[in-house]
Scaffold this motif. Structure first.
Motif, mmCIF file in Angstrom:
data_model
loop_
_atom_site.group_PDB
_atom_site.id
_atom_site.type_symbol
_atom_site.label_atom_id
_atom_site.label_comp_id
_atom_site.label_asym_id
_atom_site.label_seq_id
_atom_site.Cartn_x
_atom_site.Cartn_y
_atom_site.Cartn_z
ATOM 1 N N GLN A 52 -13.376 14.605 14.060
ATOM 2 C CA GLN A 52 -13.121 16.046 12.736
ATOM 3 C C GLN A 52 -11.478 15.876 12.160
ATOM 4 O OE1 GLN A 52 -14.083 20.090 14.616
ATOM 5 N NE2 GLN A 52 -15.640 20.029 13.737
ATOM 6 N N LEU A 53 -10.632 15.353 13.110
ATOM 7 C CA LEU A 53 -9.640 14.775 13.350
ATOM 8 C C LEU A 53 -9.417 13.600 12.240
ATOM 9 C CD1 LEU A 53 -7.765 15.131 16.646
ATOM 10 C CD2 LEU A 53 -6.688 16.389 14.487
ATOM 11 N N ASP A 54 -10.406 12.693 12.063
ATOM 12 C CA ASP A 54 -10.026 11.198 11.865
ATOM 13 C C ASP A 54 -10.022 12.074 10.087
ATOM 14 O OD1 ASP A 54 -9.333 10.511 13.992
ATOM 15 O OD2 ASP A 54 -11.208 9.204 14.122
ATOM 16 N N ALA A 55 -11.717 13.153 10.016
ATOM 17 C CA ALA A 55 -11.758 13.314 8.391
ATOM 18 C C ALA A 55 -11.245 14.102 7.936
ATOM 19 C CB ALA A 55 -13.434 13.604 8.381
ATOM 20 N N GLU A 56 -9.743 14.791 8.739
ATOM 21 C CA GLU A 56 -8.863 16.057 8.507
ATOM 22 C C GLU A 56 -7.740 14.847 8.033
ATOM 23 O OE1 GLU A 56 -7.061 19.882 9.525
ATOM 24 O OE2 GLU A 56 -9.559 19.838 10.122
ATOM 25 N N ARG A 57 -7.313 13.887 8.540
ATOM 26 C CA ARG A 57 -6.845 13.171 8.371
ATOM 27 C C ARG A 57 -6.896 12.010 6.572
ATOM 28 N NH1 ARG A 57 -4.476 9.280 12.378
ATOM 29 N NH2 ARG A 57 -6.960 8.796 12.806
ATOM 30 N N ALA A 58 -8.165 11.671 7.261
ATOM 31 C CA ALA A 58 -8.542 11.051 5.819
ATOM 32 C C ALA A 58 -7.919 11.833 4.675
ATOM 33 C CB ALA A 58 -10.207 10.130 5.950
ATOM 34 N N ARG A 59 -8.886 12.979 4.407
ATOM 35 C CA ARG A 59 -9.137 14.018 3.056
ATOM 36 C C ARG A 59 -7.044 14.587 3.649
ATOM 37 N NH1 ARG A 59 -12.588 16.754 6.329
ATOM 38 N NH2 ARG A 59 -11.182 18.453 7.154
ATOM 39 N N SER A 60 -6.170 14.489 4.278
ATOM 40 C CA SER A 60 -5.062 14.718 3.619
ATOM 41 C C SER A 60 -4.028 13.684 3.174
ATOM 42 C CB SER A 60 -4.441 15.431 4.966
ATOM 43 O OG SER A 60 -4.082 14.616 5.781
ATOM 44 N N GLN A 61 -4.277 12.533 3.530
ATOM 45 C CA GLN A 61 -3.662 11.584 2.533
ATOM 46 C C GLN A 61 -4.663 10.412 1.612
ATOM 47 O OE1 GLN A 61 -4.838 8.850 6.623
ATOM 48 N NE2 GLN A 61 -2.551 9.352 7.711
ATOM 49 N N ARG A 62 -5.821 11.787 1.051
ATOM 50 C CA ARG A 62 -6.396 11.141 -0.408
ATOM 51 C C ARG A 62 -5.516 11.361 -1.389
ATOM 52 N NH1 ARG A 62 -11.670 13.854 -0.190
ATOM 53 N NH2 ARG A 62 -10.532 15.487 -1.231
ATOM 54 N N VAL A 63 -5.344 10.826 -2.581
ATOM 55 C CA VAL A 63 -4.302 11.201 -3.939
ATOM 56 C C VAL A 63 -5.414 11.921 -4.441
ATOM 57 C CG1 VAL A 63 -3.144 10.389 -5.363
ATOM 58 C CG2 VAL A 63 -2.790 9.558 -3.109
ATOM 59 N N ILE A 64 -5.476 13.032 -5.353
ATOM 60 C CA ILE A 64 -5.650 13.541 -5.881
ATOM 61 C C ILE A 64 -5.320 13.468 -7.561
ATOM 62 C CG2 ILE A 64 -6.816 15.571 -6.907
ATOM 63 C CD1 ILE A 64 -7.023 16.357 -3.469
ATOM 64 N N ASP A 65 -6.018 12.379 -8.545
ATOM 65 C CA ASP A 65 -5.062 12.523 -9.989
ATOM 66 C C ASP A 65 -5.293 13.637 -10.658
ATOM 67 O OD1 ASP A 65 -4.577 11.938 -12.273
ATOM 68 O OD2 ASP A 65 -5.567 10.371 -12.841
ATOM 69 N N LEU A 66 -4.414 13.873 -10.832
ATOM 70 C CA LEU A 66 -5.000 15.786 -11.514
ATOM 71 C C LEU A 66 -4.383 15.154 -13.406
ATOM 72 C CD1 LEU A 66 -2.298 18.264 -9.494
ATOM 73 C CD2 LEU A 66 -4.932 17.999 -9.918
ATOM 74 N N GLY A 67 -4.497 14.086 -13.294
ATOM 75 C CA GLY A 67 -3.976 13.540 -14.856
ATOM 76 C C GLY A 67 -2.802 13.905 -15.197
ATOM 77 N N MET A 68 -2.056 14.197 -14.588
ATOM 78 C CA MET A 68 -1.005 14.183 -15.327
ATOM 79 C C MET A 68 -0.154 12.921 -15.187
ATOM 80 S SD MET A 68 -0.350 18.309 -13.036
ATOM 81 C CE MET A 68 1.357 18.650 -13.272
ATOM 82 N N PRO A 69 1.205 13.358 -16.564
ATOM 83 C CA PRO A 69 2.189 12.002 -16.212
ATOM 84 C C PRO A 69 2.967 12.189 -15.248
ATOM 85 C CG PRO A 69 2.458 13.831 -18.293
ATOM 86 C CD PRO A 69 1.024 14.047 -17.608
ATOM 87 N N SER A 70 3.618 10.561 -14.654
ATOM 88 C CA SER A 70 4.264 11.124 -13.179
ATOM 89 C C SER A 70 5.991 11.983 -13.533
ATOM 90 C CB SER A 70 4.892 9.394 -12.941
ATOM 91 O OG SER A 70 5.769 9.063 -14.007
ATOM 92 N N PHE A 71 7.085 12.142 -13.309
ATOM 93 C CA PHE A 71 8.078 12.702 -13.753
ATOM 94 C C PHE A 71 8.934 11.619 -14.736
ATOM 95 C CE2 PHE A 71 13.036 13.200 -12.230
ATOM 96 C CZ PHE A 71 12.487 14.725 -13.042
ATOM 97 N N ALA A 72 8.898 10.779 -13.737
ATOM 98 C CA ALA A 72 9.739 9.145 -14.063
ATOM 99 C C ALA A 72 9.559 9.187 -16.132
ATOM 100 C CB ALA A 72 9.390 8.601 -13.280
ATOM 101 N N GLN A 73 7.605 9.109 -16.180
ATOM 102 C CA GLN A 73 7.512 9.275 -17.186
ATOM 103 C C GLN A 73 7.764 9.689 -18.303
ATOM 104 O OE1 GLN A 73 3.119 9.172 -15.614
ATOM 105 N NE2 GLN A 73 2.835 7.375 -16.463
ATOM 106 N N ILE A 74 8.068 11.642 -17.397
ATOM 107 C CA ILE A 74 8.841 12.102 -18.804
ATOM 108 C C ILE A 74 9.524 12.275 -18.736
ATOM 109 C CG2 ILE A 74 8.168 14.675 -19.456
ATOM 110 C CD1 ILE A 74 5.367 14.368 -18.084
ATOM 111 N N ALA A 75 10.064 12.445 -17.538
ATOM 112 C CA ALA A 75 11.624 12.765 -17.729
ATOM 113 C C ALA A 75 12.902 10.641 -18.465
ATOM 114 C CB ALA A 75 12.027 12.734 -16.787
ATOM 115 N N GLY A 76 11.678 10.117 -18.498
ATOM 116 C CA GLY A 76 12.530 9.522 -18.791
ATOM 117 C C GLY A 76 14.049 9.336 -18.273
ATOM 118 N N GLY A 77 14.344 8.031 -17.825
ATOM 119 C CA GLY A 77 15.594 7.809 -17.408
ATOM 120 C C GLY A 77 16.025 7.757 -16.055
ATOM 121 N N PHE A 78 15.115 8.545 -15.462
ATOM 122 C CA PHE A 78 15.022 8.841 -14.028
ATOM 123 C C PHE A 78 14.020 8.169 -13.109
ATOM 124 C CE2 PHE A 78 16.977 12.929 -16.495
ATOM 125 C CZ PHE A 78 17.752 13.141 -15.837
ATOM 126 N N ASP A 79 14.367 7.753 -11.824
ATOM 127 C CA ASP A 79 13.531 7.273 -11.129
ATOM 128 C C ASP A 79 12.961 7.513 -9.631
ATOM 129 O OD1 ASP A 79 15.985 7.359 -9.723
ATOM 130 O OD2 ASP A 79 16.549 5.704 -8.882
#
Length: 173
Positions: A52-79
């Motif tokens: 259960q701990l291993d499964a929970e750790r795997a779930r918490s480390q999974r990246v979920i793509d919300l289809g949103m552009p990154s901060f750097a993409q929108i706010a150009g010039g910021f890294d």
């Protein structure tokens, strides 16, 4: 109930599992058959907790793509990797706001508006909450019934105390 942080899998639990395996092997060698079954139940529980701990750790480390552009993409010039990193920038730890800090704040607001992050976040949170309610309907009903019983008991005590209090003060008149 206390739960260990899945990111920090407790080494003690793995040691307990390993110790149980050793004890089972020892009991088998020495013919203590009555002890083996109890140890196997404990081992299954320890292995289930680790899984259960291993499964929970795997779930918490999974990246979920919300289809949103990154901060750097929108706010150009910021890294910054994300707006939260911008908020924690050490350059903003001053008594007065700087032009760079104001520019970053404006870019952050533009980013949030462009990506509709509040709307997306609220929709995702709502879906999660609805799913959790559906998955836990029985437990939630039981918790409500328990709370209702506690409140009813508290009302009975308060009613009884109120009558006692009223009788006590009536005799003072």
């Amino acid at each position: 109930m206390l739960r260990p942080d899945p990111a920090q899998r407790p080494p003690r639990l793995a040691k307990i599992r390993d110790n149980l395996k050793d004890r089972i092997a020892e009991a088998e060698r020495e013919g203590r058959l009555g002890e083996i079954e109890g140890l196997q139940v404990s081992l299954a529980g320890a292995e289930q907790n680790l899984a259960q701990l291993d499964a929970e750790r795997a779930r918490s480390q999974r990246v979920i793509d919300l289809g949103m552009p990154s901060f750097a993409q929108i706010a150009g010039g910021f890294d910054y990797p994300d707006p939260y990193a911008a908020a924690g920038d050490e350059r903003w730890e001053t008594t007065e706001t700087t032009p760079a800090e104001r520019a970053t704040a404006r870019a952050d607001v533009a980013c949030q508006k462009s990506a509709q992050s509040v709307k997306v976040w609220a929709a995702a949170e709502t879906r999660i909450q609805h799913r959790l309610i559906q998955q836990n309907t029985g437990r939630l009903h039981k918790a409500k019934a328990r709370k209702d019983r506690w409140l009813a008991a508290a009302r009975r005590v308060l009613d009884r105390e109120g009558r006692t209090h009223d009788r006590h003060h009536a005799s003072d008149q």
